[in-house]
Design a protein around this motif. Structure first.
Motif, mmCIF file in Angstrom:
data_model
loop_
_atom_site.group_PDB
_atom_site.id
_atom_site.type_symbol
_atom_site.label_atom_id
_atom_site.label_comp_id
_atom_site.label_asym_id
_atom_site.label_seq_id
_atom_site.Cartn_x
_atom_site.Cartn_y
_atom_site.Cartn_z
ATOM 1 N N GLN A 83 0.841 -1.209 0.000
ATOM 2 C CA GLN A 83 0.000 0.000 0.000
ATOM 3 C C GLN A 83 0.869 1.250 0.000
ATOM 4 O OE1 GLN A 83 -3.538 0.016 2.719
ATOM 5 N NE2 GLN A 83 -2.910 -2.085 3.152
ATOM 6 N N ALA A 84 1.894 1.252 0.860
ATOM 7 C CA ALA A 84 2.784 2.419 0.955
ATOM 8 C C ALA A 84 3.512 2.647 -0.368
ATOM 9 C CB ALA A 84 3.795 2.218 2.081
ATOM 10 N N GLN A 106 -1.093 12.095 -1.181
ATOM 11 C CA GLN A 106 -0.803 10.672 -1.412
ATOM 12 C C GLN A 106 0.455 10.242 -0.652
ATOM 13 O OE1 GLN A 106 -2.896 8.778 -2.650
ATOM 14 N NE2 GLN A 106 -4.167 9.936 -4.080
ATOM 15 N N TRP A 107 1.453 11.108 -0.604
ATOM 16 C CA TRP A 107 2.699 10.738 0.085
ATOM 17 C C TRP A 107 2.521 10.721 1.599
ATOM 18 C CZ3 TRP A 107 5.739 14.208 -3.793
ATOM 19 C CH2 TRP A 107 6.004 13.456 -4.953
ATOM 20 N N HIS A 108 1.661 11.575 2.133
ATOM 21 C CA HIS A 108 1.361 11.494 3.559
ATOM 22 C C HIS A 108 0.647 10.180 3.876
ATOM 23 C CE1 HIS A 108 2.782 15.282 5.178
ATOM 24 N NE2 HIS A 108 2.241 15.945 4.171
ATOM 25 N N LEU A 111 3.216 7.429 3.820
ATOM 26 C CA LEU A 111 4.025 7.420 5.041
ATOM 27 C C LEU A 111 3.266 6.763 6.193
ATOM 28 C CD1 LEU A 111 6.814 8.378 6.002
ATOM 29 C CD2 LEU A 111 5.735 10.518 6.718
ATOM 30 N N GLU A 112 1.961 7.019 6.280
ATOM 31 C CA GLU A 112 1.137 6.393 7.328
ATOM 32 C C GLU A 112 1.144 4.874 7.199
ATOM 33 O OE1 GLU A 112 -2.731 8.082 7.014
ATOM 34 O OE2 GLU A 112 -2.103 10.088 7.697
ATOM 35 N N LYS A 116 2.926 1.552 9.616
ATOM 36 C CA LYS A 116 2.166 0.407 10.147
ATOM 37 C C LYS A 116 2.903 -0.919 9.981
ATOM 38 C CE LYS A 116 -2.309 2.590 9.092
ATOM 39 N NZ LYS A 116 -3.507 2.511 8.219
ATOM 40 N N MET A 117 3.985 -0.926 9.214
ATOM 41 C CA MET A 117 4.717 -2.163 8.964
ATOM 42 C C MET A 117 5.423 -2.648 10.230
ATOM 43 S SD MET A 117 6.338 -0.993 5.296
ATOM 44 C CE MET A 117 7.583 -2.290 5.362
ATOM 45 N N GLU A 118 5.383 -3.941 10.471
ATOM 46 C CA GLU A 118 6.039 -4.502 11.656
ATOM 47 C C GLU A 118 7.551 -4.316 11.562
ATOM 48 O OE1 GLU A 118 4.874 -8.499 12.395
ATOM 49 O OE2 GLU A 118 2.724 -8.022 12.522
ATOM 50 N N GLU A 119 8.117 -4.600 10.384
ATOM 51 C CA GLU A 119 9.538 -4.358 10.144
ATOM 52 C C GLU A 119 9.660 -3.161 9.210
ATOM 53 O OE1 GLU A 119 11.725 -7.715 8.828
ATOM 54 O OE2 GLU A 119 10.919 -9.039 10.383
#
Length: 365
Positions: A83-84, A106-108, A111-112, A116-119
């Motif tokens: 998604q990012a 879109q870039w904000h 970044l969100e 959220k990614m664990e790694e």
């Protein structure tokens, strides 16, 4: 098994073409893979690669459509990394369209999702922050731009990605230049130069030295700036980089203009004109330099003609600030001749066009 092997090999060949920037060659292979889907390769991955190829070949509607489909699939799979990455590319499309507010949005969002990614993917986050620095610089939010560039730099410095750090330092240098903090601008430009030299990235090193030379010239270090620009022109000639050589000659012409060495400035512009494409930002600068020289020589009609040509080119290139500045110079010429009607007409055109551009880019007044 043979069919599966052929499918996988075709995908790997297409990816190699993408990595080698052979986007037009990769497109038919990726389209063929989409038409005959197999379980060995994710359809989402193929769509993403194809969307990327469309972006790099200026097929923006096709690219946007595919990236949106990839994004929907990534949501279903709860794949925050995809998604990012996809939102980052959708932002690039908006940036290419000069819709800077939408690109920033879109870039904000990108970044969100990255957060959220664990790694954590340091490279992805650093590239998003760099893009946010670029877009806020375009929007005139220079303090925000510096914050994002610094954030990007801090992430890259924890890695071995010196090439990316060099680009971040270039962004910081240009932002500080626009804030008129020339000391820091020169400092970051010199840091970028040192990095690119260490990486033996010859072309980027020369480009960075040109930026440093321009900054030094604006600080009044004319001799040092002149030597750096002349050296860059010679290196670009050796490398066959004639467009870069033409642009650098124009930068040297600007320096000669400030020194009131008009004949030398004219000669440099004449040499640069043949090295640049017909529609090019620096072609506009060539006419603007000629216009200023004509003005100094009291050649009013020639000055008006040159500035009008420069303004038209800036407008076609959608360089609003340079267009605005050139139009004001033109208005001043008419005021000096007491042609108030023409001067007022130009000022009204500036106001009208500036409003139009702001509306198109989603900036409310």
């Amino acid at each position: 098994m043979d069919l599966n092997l052929e499918y996988v090999s075709t995908y790997k060949m297409a990816r190699a073409m993408v990595a080698g920037k052979e986007y037009n060659s990769a497109i038919p292979l990726l389209k063929e893979l989409l038409d005959t889907p197999r379980s060995q390769i994710s359809t989402m991955d193929i769509m993403f690669e194809l969307a990327d190829c469309y972006f790099h070949t200026d097929q923006l509607p096709e690219s946007e459509k595919l990236f949106n489909q990839v994004y929907e699939l990534a949501i279903l799979r709860q794949d925050h990394h995809q998604q990012a990455l996809t939102l980052k590319n959708i932002g690039l499309i908006e940036f290419r369209r000069k819709r800077y507010q939408l690109a920033a949005y879109q870039w904000h969002r990108s970044l969100e999702e990255a957060d959220k990614m664990e790694e954590q993917d340091v490279f992805l986050k650093a590239s998003i922050l760099f893009n946010l620095g670029l877009v806020h610089s375009k929007l005139g939010n220079l303090e925000d731009a510096l914050d994002y560039f610094n954030g990007s730099s801090a992430l890259y410095e924890g890695t071995n990605s010196m090439y990316e750090i060099g680009h971040v330092y270039m962004g910081l240098g240009m932002s500080y230049k626009r804030l008129n903090d020339l000391e820091r601008a020169v400092d970051y430009s010199e840091r970028a130069t040192a990095i690119f030299e260490g990486l033996n990235n010859v072309l980027m090193t020369i480009k960075t030295k040109v930026t440093s030379a321009v900054l030094l010239g604006e600080k009044g270090h004319d001799l040092e700036a002149e030597q750096m620009l002349l050296a860059a022109i010679a290196r670009f000639r050796e490398l066959g980089q004639f467009e870069e050589m033409g642009m650098t000659k124009v930068e040297l012409a600007k320096l000669r203009l400030r020194q009131q060495k008009f004949r030398q400035a004219e000669e440099l512009c004449h040499e640069a004109r043949s090295l640049l494409p017909e529609l090019h930002l620096y072609q506009a600068w060539i006419n603007r330099i000629h216009g200023r020289i004509a003005k100094d020589r009291d050649q009013r009609e020639e000055a008006i003609r040159r500035l009008k040509t420069a303004a038209e080119c800036f407008k076609r290139m959608e360089e609003v600030k340079d267009w605005d500045d050139t139009m004001y110079e033109l208005a001043e010429l008419y005021l000096e001749a007491e042609d108030h009607e023409q001067a007022i007409g130009i000022l009204e055109e500036i106001r009208r066009y500036s409003r139009q551009i702001l509306e198109e880019r989603g900036i409310a007044l």
